[in-house]
Design a protein around this motif. Structure first.
Motif, PDB file in Angstrom:
ATOM      1  N   ILE A 199       0.848  -1.198   0.000  1.00 32.56           N
ATOM      2  CA  ILE A 199       0.000   0.000   0.000  1.00 32.56           C
ATOM      3  C   ILE A 199       0.882   1.247   0.000  1.00 32.56           C
ATOM      4  O   ILE A 199       0.627   2.222  -0.713  1.00 32.56           O
ATOM      5  CB  ILE A 199      -0.944  -0.019   1.215  1.00 32.56           C
ATOM      6  N   TYR A 200       1.932   1.188   0.836  1.00 29.76           N
ATOM      7  CA  TYR A 200       2.864   2.319   0.878  1.00 29.76           C
ATOM      8  C   TYR A 200       3.414   2.592  -0.523  1.00 29.76           C
ATOM      9  O   TYR A 200       3.500   3.735  -0.962  1.00 29.76           O
ATOM     10  CB  TYR A 200       3.983   2.015   1.871  1.00 29.76           C
ATOM     11  N   ALA A 216       0.876   4.227  -2.786  1.00 35.89           N
ATOM     12  CA  ALA A 216       0.581   5.614  -2.436  1.00 35.89           C
ATOM     13  C   ALA A 216       1.777   6.531  -2.711  1.00 35.89           C
ATOM     14  O   ALA A 216       1.637   7.577  -3.325  1.00 35.89           O
ATOM     15  CB  ALA A 216       0.171   5.718  -0.969  1.00 35.89           C
ATOM     16  N   ARG A 217       2.960   6.112  -2.233  1.00 34.97           N
ATOM     17  CA  ARG A 217       4.070   7.054  -2.217  1.00 34.97           C
ATOM     18  C   ARG A 217       4.986   6.917  -3.426  1.00 34.97           C
ATOM     19  O   ARG A 217       5.674   7.858  -3.777  1.00 34.97           O
ATOM     20  CB  ARG A 217       4.871   6.877  -0.931  1.00 34.97           C
ATOM     21  N   VAL A 220      -1.322   2.149   7.856  1.00 38.92           N
ATOM     22  CA  VAL A 220      -1.229   2.313   6.412  1.00 38.92           C
ATOM     23  C   VAL A 220      -2.601   2.587   5.784  1.00 38.92           C
ATOM     24  O   VAL A 220      -2.690   3.169   4.713  1.00 38.92           O
ATOM     25  CB  VAL A 220      -0.565   1.064   5.787  1.00 38.92           C
ATOM     26  N   LEU A 266      -2.863   6.186   5.593  1.00 39.30           N
ATOM     27  CA  LEU A 266      -1.686   6.858   5.039  1.00 39.30           C
ATOM     28  C   LEU A 266      -2.089   7.892   3.995  1.00 39.30           C
ATOM     29  O   LEU A 266      -1.629   9.036   4.023  1.00 39.30           O
ATOM     30  CB  LEU A 266      -0.745   5.809   4.421  1.00 39.30           C
TER      31      LEU A 266
END
Lengths: 289, 274, 337
Positions: A249-250, A253-254, B119, B122
């Motif tokens: 997920i990180y 998103a990033r 998360v 996030l």
């Protein structure tokens, strides 16, 4: 003691904490839910549209998703197995009369206080580094080819690091539970002719059952969110070999700026965490009465 | 006879326990040793005897501006803890001494917020921080850390406050103490050990937080956890220097942690194991 | 002054009415004991008077003033708790000084009162200790000291002796009685121990399930219990309560005869039976007689020097002048036999 005056005052005193947490829970989660139904990429924010279930579909059918789910499970279950079994063994050991128990406790608990990035860096560079790590030194000493841990066994390496961080926690809690075991009960069992193995199975383990449950559940909550250890060591690789759900997920998103996709993944993570949470709440809730 | 065998088994257990303890502690120990080596020594094979040089510590402080993340860590950990206590003390007080039939549910709900995976939020938090200019600010991160640890703080305080007998507060009321006097002269002094333990644990948790600190900072507000994470990039790889930075990052909290073992159990299990 | 009046005071916890409307007058200077089995509402009643619980209805008057809505701190009452409720972080001196500090009593006056209280309660040597370093009896005295220095209009005691061992309890009982004789302040005392009630009270209030069963002096309750409950509760050992034909003989559903009102003879008497267990206390002997043909085992109190053994045959004769008769509802039949 509950008089009318204290009751209205109590309401006033509870309010800030409740309101803060309510906002903290509702607003971001609501936003995540909202974004999860949008086509929304930060690289191209002007083109934002309603996506329906597309993000969920896309996220779930991504081969990385299945890999991440499997990795998450391996990570959580692997660490749980090591910490619970190891924790029971170590707790039993240091509960015995030994010299220097205080110092032993301090040494054993220490890894828990090492912040995740430092723990990961220590293991990555000092211990598991293929040329300068202690494991490599040992391998060379034994005349073996040093292992490149993070390239060859990325997930196992992370399991080892995380287990090292959480083993102290499990040990400490199980030791606390062990020390509250009624000595007279043990003596009574001894008088009744129970051997040390049957005492362990019939008295010690049931007594620790609650603590073991708590350890499993609390660790699960934290283990589902493992992030810094992966970021510092393998970056989720090679490929997706050490990517867990949090890291996936990180990355969405990033690194991919895919807000909609990351949000959908976030909602999936919430659902998974809630399944665990329900059990934890039951276990902890019993203690309230 | 029995005495001799119990002494023998004590020796056996002691050796085993120390072996386990030293094994678990070894990575930390080896980091401390390496931090006292020169860079050359650090990469020239296994050795437990360093040359006891402080040069790596000096290098970290001068070249990498160590004090900035250190200061940030202190401000974030202490600041978020104080903020959390300001909000949590009244709430825990009310729930412990003036419980209603909803108190238990409220506490469980607070606990449930702690179980929300970071998360999952996030995306919105990241966007909110970007748009409101909170990104890479101490104030933004302090509030974040306060919020994520608030449930634990309320819970810990609640379990401590509940151990204060209600009759003592009633006695104060009978003795003519108003609410202010009751809190100031009776409750607070009795609650201080519990508040101190809560504070200690929360500082540890906030200091070691590594998800939000990495996500929401770049340079200005980055605490040690984010600073150290940046060492993973290749240009930062100097073994002795890395070790020195690690030692400085964990030493304060390690020492605090040693004093808070008991509270740790209580705090992290939400009072389920004491 | 310390006159406390309860007018139709009611207490409900949710749907449960623990105290139905209740009226009671406590006169200035009186030593009133609330007694009853656990769960009878006696502590709740005391806490209502203290203001630690809200009333659900009715009024509480202190010296004629309506104090129903007055917070506990403003009622001018002092309370001694079962757990002593000392402030663990304060020295004995500070504990005793606390209520005066709250009332802003001048320092020299505080010191004077502390000295006086400490002297009266044998605490002078312990003033600088913390409660944790004191024995149970000493802690109890500190709690009493803390109550005295307030010079309250009434003292409230909530089972203050129940955490002490038997010997200390007797000693503290005397001290509290002496204190009352000296101060002449109203005292309201809650206990489940009828011996405490009998020995200390000017007036006993017997409670059951929130109801007042009887109010009276100890001797009134002893001589003329209003119903079976009071008859069984007051007096030690308990009154023998007999039903069936033995009671019908005296025109009652139940008759009550105290162990001390039964004559013992080796040759003749109303009831013949065998001695079961006997308890020799030195001054007295209690023995339990079975096989009398009555449904109940009879408890008899005799002198300490009586020579009876297990299995001996005895004859018992109740002193009819001291006999209590109760009707089917359990109420006292007032007419003499």
């Amino acid at each position: 003691m509950a008089t009318r005056q204290t009751q209205s005052l109590a309401r006033l005193m509870r309010a800030p904490a409740i309101i803060l947490l309510l906002i903290w829970m509702v607003v971001p989660l609501g936003m995540t839910l909202y974004y999860s139904f949008l086509n929304y990429n930060l690289l191209n924010p002007a083109v934002t549209s309603w996506a329906g279930w597309f993000n969920y579909q896309y996220f779930v059918t991504d081969p990385a998703f299945m890999a991440a789910i499997v990795n998450t499970l391996v990570l959580v279950l692997g660490v749980l197995a090591i910490t619970v079994i190891g924790g029971i063994a170590i707790a039993l050991l240091i509960d015995k009369p030994i010299w220097g128990q205080g110092i032993v406790r301090i040494l054993i608990i220490s890894p828990f206080f090492v912040m995740p990035p430092v723990a990961a860096l220590i293991w990555k560079n000092m211990i598991m580094h293929p040329s300068y790590g202690v494991f490599a030194d040992i391998a060379r000493f034994l005349g073996l080819q040093p292992v490149d841990w993070f390239a060859q066994y990325p997930l196992t390496s992370i399991v080892i690091i995380v287990a090292w961080q959480w083993l102290p926690f499990a040990t400490l809690i199980l030791l606390t539970a062990l020390q509250s075991l009624d000595g007279e009960q043990m003596e009574a069992a001894e008088m009744d002719g129970a051997g040390s193995v049957s005492r362990f199975i019939h008295l010690t383990l049931p007594h620790m059952a609650r603590a073991i449950t708590v350890v499993i559940l609390i660790q699960t909550i934290f283990l589902l969110g493992i992030y810094a250890e992966i970021l510092v060591t393998t970056n989720g690789g090679p490929g997706n070999a050490s990517t867990n759900l949090t890291y996936l997920i990180y990355r969405a998103a990033r690194l991919n700026f895919d807000i909609g996709g990351a949000a959908a993944g976030g909602i999936i993570a919430v659902i998974l965490a809630n399944l665990v949470a329900i059990f934890l709440m039951r276990a902890v809730g019993k203690n309230l009465d | 006879m029995a005495r001799a065998s119990s002494t023998r088994s004590k020796i056996g257990y002691t050796i085993a326990a120390w072996a386990v303890a030293l094994t678990l502690f070894f990575p930390i120990l080896y980091t401390i040793i390496t931090s006292l080596k020169t860079e050359q020594e650090a990469i020239s094979g296994f050795s437990l005897i360093p040359s006891f040089t402080w040069s790596s510590f000096e290098a970290v402080q001068t070249q990498n501006d160590y004090w900035k993340p250190f200061t940030n860590s202190v401000i974030l950990a202490v600041g978020s803890t104080i903020l959390a206590l300001i909000v949590a003390i009244p709430a825990a007080w009310a729930m412990a001494f003036s419980p209603t039939k909803h108190t238990k549910n409220i506490l469980m709900w607070m606990l449930s917020t702690k179980m929300m995976p970071a998360v999952a939020v996030l995306v919105p938090i990241y966007l909110i921080f970007l748009r409101t200019g909170l990104m890479d600010t101490r104030i933004g991160l302090t509030v974040m850390l306060m919020l994520i640890n608030l449930p634990i703080v309320v819970w810990m305080l609640y379990t401590y406050f509940r151990e204060i007998p209600g009759e003592i507060l009633e006695a104060a009321r009978m003795d003519g103490a108003g609410l202010r006097d009751e809190i100031l002269y009776v409750l607070t002094p009795m609650a201080i050990p519990g508040i101190a333990s809560t504070m200690l644990l929360n500082v540890i948790l906030a200091w070691n937080e590594a998800f939000w600190t990495i996500q929401l900072t770049t340079t200005n507000a980055a605490p040690l956890s984010a600073f150290i994470a940046s060492f993973s990039s290749p240009q930062g790889l100097f073994w002795a220097k890395l070790s020195a930075a690690s030692v400085m990052a964990i030493a304060p909290i390690l020492i605090m942690g040693w004093f808070s073992q008991k509270q740790l159990v209580r705090g992290l299990t939400f009072g389920a194991v004491k | 002054m310390g006159r406390i009046t309860l007018e139709n005071v009611t207490k409900r916890f949710g749907d449960v009415e623990v105290i139905p409307p209740l009226n009671l007058d406590i006169d200035d200077g009186e030593f009133v004991v609330f007694v009853g089995p656990s769960g009878c509402g006696k502590s709740t009643l005391l806490r209502l008077i203290a203001g630690l619980e809200d009333t659900s209805g009715g009024r509480i008057l202190i010296d004629g003033q309506d104090a129903t809505e007055t917070p506990p701190a403003k009622r001018g009452l002092a309370m001694v708790f079962q757990s002593y409720a000392l402030y663990p972080h304060m020295s004995v001196r500070k504990n005793i000084a606390f209520p005066m500090r709250m009332a802003s009593v001048p320092q020299d006056e505080q010191d004077r009162r502390i000295e006086a209280a400490a002297k009266a309660l044998n605490l002078t040597d312990y003033l600088d200790r913390k409660p944790g370093q004191l024995s149970g009896g000493q802690r109890q005295r500190v709690a009493i000291g803390r109550a005295i220095v307030r010079e309250p209009s009434a003292f409230l005691f909530d089972e203050p002796l129940s955490n002490l061992d038997a010997a200390l309890r007797v000693g503290m009982r005397l001290e509290i009685s002496e204190l009352h004789n000296r101060l002449k302040t109203t005292m309201v005392y809650v206990t489940h121990d009828q011996v405490e009630a009998m020995t200390m009270a000017d007036k006993i209030v017997v409670l059951r399930a929130g109801h007042i069963e009887q109010v009276g002096s100890p001797m009134e309750l002893y001589r003329a219990p209003k119903n079976l409950f009071v008859a069984g509760f007051i007096g030690s050992p308990k009154m023998n309560l007999l039903s069936g034909p033995a009671a019908a003989e005296y025109g009652a559903e139940t008759i009550g005869i105290r162990p001390e009102h039964i004559g013992v003879s080796a040759t003749t008497g109303t009831w013949q039976g065998r001695v079961g267990v006997s308890e020799h206390l030195g001054s007295d002997t209690f023995f339990y007689v079975e096989g009398t043909g009555l449904a109940e085992t009879i408890t008899v109190r005799a002198g300490g020097d009586i020579d009876l053994h297990h299995g001996d045959t005895v004859f018992l004769t109740p002193d009819t002048a001291q006999m209590h008769r109760f009707d089917a509802a359990g109420d006292r039949i007032a007419a003499p036999i």
